[in-house]
Scaffold this active site. Structure first.
Site, PDB file in Angstrom:
ATOM      1  N   LYS A  81      85.920 111.474  39.963  1.00 53.74           N
ATOM      2  CA  LYS A  81      86.733 112.587  40.470  1.00 53.74           C
ATOM      3  C   LYS A  81      86.793 112.514  41.984  1.00 53.74           C
ATOM      4  O   LYS A  81      85.771 112.242  42.632  1.00 53.74           O
ATOM      5  CB  LYS A  81      86.114 113.914  40.012  1.00 53.74           C
ATOM      6  CG  LYS A  81      86.938 115.147  40.354  1.00 53.74           C
ATOM      7  CD  LYS A  81      86.286 116.395  39.761  1.00 53.74           C
ATOM      8  CE  LYS A  81      87.067 117.658  40.048  1.00 53.74           C
ATOM      9  NZ  LYS A  81      86.457 118.859  39.426  1.00 53.74           N
ATOM     10  N   SER A 156      89.378 121.564  36.480  1.00 50.81           N
ATOM     11  CA  SER A 156      89.968 120.849  37.594  1.00 50.81           C
ATOM     12  C   SER A 156      89.767 119.337  37.499  1.00 50.81           C
ATOM     13  O   SER A 156      90.434 118.585  38.191  1.00 50.81           O
ATOM     14  CB  SER A 156      89.360 121.349  38.906  1.00 50.81           C
ATOM     15  OG  SER A 156      87.972 121.054  38.953  1.00 50.81           O
ATOM     16  N   SER A 180      85.201 123.416  34.697  1.00 49.71           N
ATOM     17  CA  SER A 180      86.112 122.325  35.070  1.00 49.71           C
ATOM     18  C   SER A 180      85.794 120.960  34.467  1.00 49.71           C
ATOM     19  O   SER A 180      86.533 120.002  34.700  1.00 49.71           O
ATOM     20  CB  SER A 180      86.160 122.191  36.591  1.00 49.71           C
ATOM     21  OG  SER A 180      87.003 123.179  37.125  1.00 49.71           O
TER      22      SER A 180
END
Lengths: 497, 96
Positions: A81, A156, A180
């Site tokens: 990420k 996210s 997330s």
């Protein structure tokens, strides 16, 4: 081996084969990069593909294996990420303010994955500074759900989830502040696992809400989540909130049944509100837990309903403080102004997107003079009550089972007002506030209204603090007995393995 | 708790973000709505409840005061939008 067969292997299978030298990290990396380049136009998982970095890491892994090393994640392609630092690569947080920033060091969690033999394929898209529940808040790219390209991947950590679902990586690293990892896991037919707060170092994870942020894996199997956890968990001197106590390895604790376990169903979480189809699937999932030997008991989380309100004061308050460092002085974007104050104002106005500004403003308000006690302190007290509810519930059960998200993946722009988006995390936020380990495991498929394809939904399992071994063990038993993840494949070129 | 109002211009000033007129209008409305939702917390009796700042283990972390490697100054300064010698360069802060 065909490319499809190469990329569709689990992390455990890849590591086994690379350690046995029946394949090489270089081969796996080449196949994964070629496949990623073929599907990125459709999916858009990555903000930066790390071709040279990946090839160089793969060569290094092969050399270590040739020299006799046995690496738990040998040659396993991973998606990182883009809010985690990897030295000498672009780390953007999905934000204009860091669009061109090159990280000068590597996050501990990432470094531990690489030390275990993993190969970084790319930096994955995410909601800006990890703020969002759909991945629509990235300022730098669009990521689509591999199971239906008209739908969001969830947020996210949507890029990491989409990368794993589309076979562009075997493990995705995500960060979970209010859900997330678990929510994109549910949307993309994956295991999304958030460990106990403090179990995995946050050093090198660009902070959103420091008392909640936690790194964890997104994987196609529970076994892979356990391998990733075992590689990353443990004390780190560089993170003052990291927990200094021994880690019980999870991969050796995977079980085949749930006998002897009491699983709590939350009285306040009535699945009828999720619609007939989802309600039936969750009831079915609970019956499966029972069939596997668990005793189902009712537990109560009377203050869980206050989770959203608590979270939407605490997380923005912490974010308003954390994001103060983005001021155009030391790194990132700078917009010139006539004086230093106007430079700050203009830099932050141009660098942050609407959701980040919204949360900074709420947080600043909640911490401002005259409002601090009414908002922030009250939320911190509500947080105590929520944690106490869980402690009381876990006095009567070993694990808690409930939905992972309020709905399946939805179409882009379907949720226009902020609060309806925030409601997505209704079931995940309470565990985050209490610091508990929790995961999402696929539990069925629904046909959303107007959809052309069935979409996955996730069952959430939560455990007491530090009970990762039990949590992953139980999730493994459920996964093996039900195999919901295998019912459908993404409709992408080259992904029909 | 408090009324669902927010002086968005004042808050934006504290947050160091220049907002457009359009953003002021939009955020005023959205934040008032959100504050309406979070006001639900006033239903909870928290008078005798301690605040939670750390959920897992609250303890002070100390270490030996020894020199350890840190990021190289050149590497750190290379990320600066503007630099001058070994420093970050910013617009003038003090008047002449």
């Amino acid at each position: 081996m065909t490319m499809e067969a190469t990329i569709a292997r689990s992390a455990a299978e890849i590591a086994r084969d690379v350690n046995a030298r029946t394949t090489s990290a270089a081969e796996v990396t080449a196949a994964t990069l070629a496949h990623a380049e073929a599907v990125e136009g459709e999916v858009g998982s990555y903000l930066t593909l790390l071709r040279d970095v990946a090839e160089s890491h793969a060569r290094h892994v092969d050399e270590r294996v040739r020299n006799g090393a046995h690496l738990p994640l040998a040659g396993v392609p991973i998606a990182v990420k883009d809010n985690m630092c990897l030295e000498n690569t672009r780390t953007t947080c999905g934000s204009k303010i860091l669009e061109h920033w090159i990280a000068p060091y590597t996050a501990t969690a990432v470094a531990r994955m690489l030390e275990a033999g993993a190969v970084p394929i790319g930096k994955a898209n995410c909601d800006e500074f990890a703020m969002g529940s759909s991945c629509e808040n990235s300022a730098l790219g669009v990521t689509r759900n591999p199971y239906d390209l008209t739908c969001v991947p969830g947020g996210s950590s949507g890029g990491s989830a989409a990368a794993v679902a589309a076979y562009e990586a075997a493990i995705g690293l995500g960060s979970d502040t209010g859900g997330s990892i678990r929510e994109p896991g549910a949307f993309c037919n994956l295991i999304g696992f958030k460990p106990t707060y403090g179990r995995i170092s946050r050093y090198g994870l660009i902070a959103f809400a420091s008392s909640l942020d936690q790194i964890g894996p997104l994987t196609r199997t529970v076994e892979d989540a356990a391998f990733a956890y075992d590689a990353m968990a443990g004390y780190d001197v560089m993170d003052a909130t990291s927990i200094d106590r021994p880690v019980e390895p999870a991969a050796s604790g995977l079980r085949e049944d749930l006998s002897g376990l009491r699983i709590g169903l939350v009285r306040e979480f009535d699945t009828k509100v999720l619609g007939e189809e989802s309600d039936a699937l969750y009831r079915n999932a609970y019956r499966d837990l029972e069939r596997l030997g668990a005793e189902l008991v009712e537990v109560s989380l009377p203050t869980a309903d206050y989770g959203l309100a608590t979270y939407y004061l605490i997380a923005p308050a912490e974010c308003s403080s954390n994001l103060a460092r983005f001021d155009g002085v030391r790194y990132g974007l700078r917009v010139e102004g006539e004086d230093v104050r106007s430079m700050y104002d203009k830099t932050r106005a141009a660098g942050f997107g609407p959701e980040v500004k919204r949360r900074i403003l709420i947080g600043t308000h909640a911490l401002s003079s005259g409002y601090y006690d009414a908002y922030y302190v009250r939320a911190q007290k509500a947080r105590t009550l929520i944690a106490r509810d869980f402690a009381a519930a876990f006095a009567g059960c070993d694990l808690i089972a409930c939905p992972a998200a309020s709905c399946p993946a939805f179409e882009f722009n379907a949720k226009s007002d902020p609060y309806s988006m925030y409601l997505m995390d209704y079931y995940t936020i309470p565990m985050s506030l209490a610091g508990l380990p929790a995961l999402s495991v696929p539990c069925g498929w629904v046909m959303p209204e107007g959809a052309s394809r069935p979409m996955p939904i996730g069952l959430q399992l939560a455990a007491p603090l530090f009970a990762e071994r039990l949590l992953l063990g139980a999730a493994h038993a459920y996964e093996r007995a039900t195999n919901h993840a295998l019912a459908h494949k993404p409709e992408l070129a080259g992904v029909r393995a | 708790m408090t009324p669902d109002t927010i002086d968005i211009r004042y808050v934006a000033k504290l947050a160091r973000i220049a907002l457009t007129d359009e953003e002021i209008e939009r955020f005023s409305k959205e934040l008032a709505e959100l504050l309406g939702h979070v006001n639900a917390l006033s239903e909870l009796d928290t008078a005798s409840v301690p605040a939670t700042a750390q959920v897992v283990e609250s303890r002070n972390v100390g270490r030996e005061d020894t020199v350890r490697p840190c990021l190289d100054r050149e590497v750190v300064l290379s990320a600066a939008p503007q630099r001058q010698g070994g420093f970050f360069r910013v617009p003038r802060i003090l008047a002449e």
